[in-house]
Design a protein around this motif. Sequence first.
Motif, PDB file in Angstrom:
ATOM      1  N   TYR A 253       8.244   2.253   1.306  1.00  0.00           N
ATOM      2  CA  TYR A 253       7.399   3.345   1.809  1.00  0.00           C
ATOM      3  C   TYR A 253       8.231   4.612   1.730  1.00  0.00           C
ATOM      4  O   TYR A 253       9.430   4.560   1.445  1.00  0.00           O
ATOM      5  CB  TYR A 253       6.941   3.100   3.247  1.00  0.00           C
TER       6      TYR A 253
ATOM      7  N   GLU B 191       3.374  11.002   3.757  1.00  0.00           N
ATOM      8  CA  GLU B 191       2.193  10.327   3.211  1.00  0.00           C
ATOM      9  C   GLU B 191       2.049   8.898   3.732  1.00  0.00           C
ATOM     10  O   GLU B 191       1.244   8.135   3.196  1.00  0.00           O
ATOM     11  CB  GLU B 191       2.287  10.266   1.673  1.00  0.00           C
ATOM     12  N   TYR B 192       2.821   8.498   4.717  1.00  0.00           N
ATOM     13  CA  TYR B 192       2.814   7.102   5.157  1.00  0.00           C
ATOM     14  C   TYR B 192       1.587   6.788   6.016  1.00  0.00           C
ATOM     15  O   TYR B 192       1.350   7.425   7.035  1.00  0.00           O
ATOM     16  CB  TYR B 192       4.091   6.787   5.950  1.00  0.00           C
TER      17      TYR B 192
ATOM     18  N   GLU C 219       0.787  -1.232   0.000  1.00  0.00           N
ATOM     19  CA  GLU C 219       0.000   0.000   0.000  1.00  0.00           C
ATOM     20  C   GLU C 219       0.820   1.284   0.000  1.00  0.00           C
ATOM     21  O   GLU C 219       0.451   2.275  -0.617  1.00  0.00           O
ATOM     22  CB  GLU C 219      -0.871   0.028   1.263  1.00  0.00           C
ATOM     23  N   ASN C 220       1.932   1.279   0.744  1.00  0.00           N
ATOM     24  CA  ASN C 220       2.715   2.505   0.905  1.00  0.00           C
ATOM     25  C   ASN C 220       3.880   2.628  -0.071  1.00  0.00           C
ATOM     26  O   ASN C 220       4.636   3.596  -0.010  1.00  0.00           O
ATOM     27  CB  ASN C 220       3.239   2.601   2.336  1.00  0.00           C
TER      28      ASN C 220
ATOM     29  N   LEU D  74       8.096  10.573   5.598  1.00  0.00           N
ATOM     30  CA  LEU D  74       6.894   9.774   5.844  1.00  0.00           C
ATOM     31  C   LEU D  74       5.620  10.630   5.817  1.00  0.00           C
ATOM     32  O   LEU D  74       4.599  10.251   6.395  1.00  0.00           O
ATOM     33  CB  LEU D  74       7.019   9.050   7.199  1.00  0.00           C
TER      34      LEU D  74
ATOM     35  N   ARG E 133      -2.386   8.617   8.953  1.00  0.00           N
ATOM     36  CA  ARG E 133      -0.968   8.779   8.609  1.00  0.00           C
ATOM     37  C   ARG E 133      -0.096   8.973   9.847  1.00  0.00           C
ATOM     38  O   ARG E 133      -0.541   9.531  10.856  1.00  0.00           O
ATOM     39  CB  ARG E 133      -0.770   9.924   7.621  1.00  0.00           C
TER      40      ARG E 133
END
Lengths: 92, 425
Positions: free
Chosen positions: B280, B49-50, A76-77, B47, B39
Amino acid sequence: MSDSTVDADEVRHVADLARVDLDDEDVGRYADQFADILDHFETLEEVPDVEAEPELVNVMRPDEVEESLDQDEALENAPETEDGFFKGPKVS
Amino acid sequence: MADAHNAFVTEETIEGADSGPLAGATVAVKDNISTEGVRTTCGSEMLAEYVPPYDATVVSRLTDAGATIVGKTNMDEFGMGTTTETSAFGATTNPVDEERVPGGSSGGSAAAVAAGDADYALGSDTGGSVRCPAAFCGVVGIKPTYGLVSRYGLVAYANSLEQIGPLAPTVEGAAELLDVIAGPDEHDATTRDAGAGSDYAAAANGDVDGLTVGVPTELVEGADDEVRAVFEDALDAYRDAGAEIEEVSLPSVEYGVAAYYVIAMSEASSNLARFDGVRYGESGGFEGNWNESFAETRAENLGDEVKRRILLGTYALSAGYHDKYYKQAQEARAWVRQDFEGAFEDVDVLATPTMPVLPPKLGESVDDPLQMYLMDANTVPVNLANLPAISVPAGESSEGLPVGLQLVGPTFGEETIIDAAALLG
């Protein structure tokens, strides 16, 4: 007063090991700051040898299959994926 | 409610169970603790947008206990800082004095509690990151014994040192929150059975009659005069309530800051290697060679202090320097642990000022990293020794700035420090 002569080349070498791009301004600033900080760290040379029992020991167990994230959740990430895999830059 | 202190990175509500010990209570959660579907930035551009696909154990324990999570709090990037000024989302201000820092790295959590934006908060404490902001914002913060609280879902900075801990307006409140999050977890092999079925809140009585309080001279001498004056007054309150105050010496703590930073930076250099923009985080693109792509995204999306610690940690672990820095730091850590063990043969708790200084003004401490590290002198020895500690408001400076008292207990001695701290708050 400083034994810790950290020159620009050394900062560049460490940044290369750590995979962090630095521009020349960063390199100069870090070299100055590292000299101060490493000087302080060098006080650790005065620390006597200590006889201590290790606090942690390895604990083993057989592997068991359990529920975990499914493939879609795990991806997803990721900035980019391909056919259910992570996509990374070329390894060359 | 507008977020007047920039205490939150993300304001989003996660509803808890209908009933439970925290039903009706609101909790703010530090933004390095994973929340499924919300998030979790760690205060970093990397991060931004993690969105975690799972909850940290402490988050499910909170919601199972009925708590409502009101948002994710601002922090020094990846927990690396003492002021919350290294956040990529801007500094948090101290609700007590808008011109001053709230402390760090859990500054958003402390500010949210101090401002009444949440009843409670969770922070993480690697070298003082719960206790420092608690002291600077005039609230209570607990750093639990290593292994009391699960780290599953906590984005790692320095695994061997850190624990998640509660912040609250009162000692009893912090203890209630600790009761909910403490106890073993199959997802964190370093958790221990201590804390299962705990009732720390019941211990918050302020009953110190007959208690022996040790004062390590090394951690008092360096404090500002105003901090010392409030600290001495607090000791008088303990004497008046029947406690015995005794000076003790911990020679090893003179090396605490050096040992702490060598170990924390070394662990950080390894932990943060995962941020390469593939699984990620922000991608460095797909052109050219992989090392260049990784180095580019790390340069662009990690902040100055984080890079400094990654580089110094890499240096301390590199060939030729490992024995000089890392091995010596581990020796110092063992010595600190022995020093505390020795002290607890004679005293029940140790008392120090939590921070040797009053909360600095915004912008005052960002240019000299070593000076910032030295502010942690009183908090880092506790992490090196894996011990529990609490910071409780002890009084105010002449300008009305809060001063915190730190009480340190023996391994899994949470009840003792909670009971003793309740005398003041």
